[in-house]
Design an enzyme around this catalytic site. Structure first.
Site, PDB file in Angstrom:
ATOM      1  N   GLY A  65       0.851  -1.191   0.000  1.00  0.00           N
ATOM      2  CA  GLY A  65       0.000   0.000   0.000  1.00  0.00           C
ATOM      3  C   GLY A  65       0.880   1.232   0.000  1.00  0.00           C
ATOM      4  CG  HIS A  66       4.411   1.239   0.580  1.00  0.00           C
ATOM      5  ND1 HIS A  66       4.120   0.450   1.671  1.00  0.00           N
ATOM      6  CD2 HIS A  66       5.417   0.619  -0.056  1.00  0.00           C
ATOM      7  CE1 HIS A  66       4.928  -0.587   1.694  1.00  0.00           C
ATOM      8  NE2 HIS A  66       5.721  -0.517   0.655  1.00  0.00           N
TER       9      HIS A  66
END
Ligand code: T46
Length: 145
Positions: free
Chosen positions: A55-56
């Site tokens: 998630g990055h």
């Protein structure tokens, strides 16, 4: 940030395997198999099967991700194209360049994920907000056209 900002990309990396009746052996030689100097190795383990990681994206970091044991899914997104990979073979890693959003899920019981990274850990190198990542990639693409 580097001035030559280009879209991120991923590609599969295949390592050698030596098999005999005692089992399989795979090795990694930095300059031969890895397209960057390895500055850090980390691994994820004891991951609950319903866990979601990642998630990055990274501003500069390059990495190669391996499933040393078990399996998991890696969803990648360069801001224009999305794809997904299932990592389940310890011989096959996924090279992930800078500026690639990644999400990991569907971890099997006992999965172990090992990552080779081009830089030491630096929280300032992360885009942890998807909109910030898209804004960066979009403006980089405008500059390069
Ligand atoms: C990535 C995926 C595959 C450190 O202190 N040192 C480290 O080397 C790393 C990787 C993390 N941390 C700290 C930072 C956070 O406080 O450990 C905590 C968990 O890190 P994060 O939430 O970033 O973990 P993941 O599994 O979501 O992401 C990691 C990497 O950060 C990332 O680069 O691509 O694994």
């Amino acid at each position: 940030m580097s001035k030559n900002i280009k879209n991120g990309f991923v590609r599969e990396i295949e390592l050698p395997q030596i098999s005999d009746p005692r089992g399989d052996l795979t090795f990694i030689e930095g300059e031969k198999h890895i397209p960057f100097d390895i500055a850090r190795v980390y691994y994820l383990y004891n991951v609950p099967v319903n866990s979601e990681r990642g998630g990055h994206a990274h501003k500069e970091l390059e990495q190669i991700v391996f499933a040393l044991s078990g399996s998991f899914r890696m969803k990648v997104d360069d801001g224009q194209n999305k794809s997904e990979y299932w990592l389940r073979d310890p011989r096959r890693g996924l090279y992930v360049s800078r500026l690639v959003w990644r999400e990991m899920d569907c971890f099997s019981q006992g999965a172990v994920c090992m990552v080779l990274a081009s830089h030491p850990y630096d929280e300032a190198d992360y885009y942890r907000n998807y909109n910030d990542f898209i804004t960066q990639v979009t403006s980089a693409n405008k500059k390069s056209t």
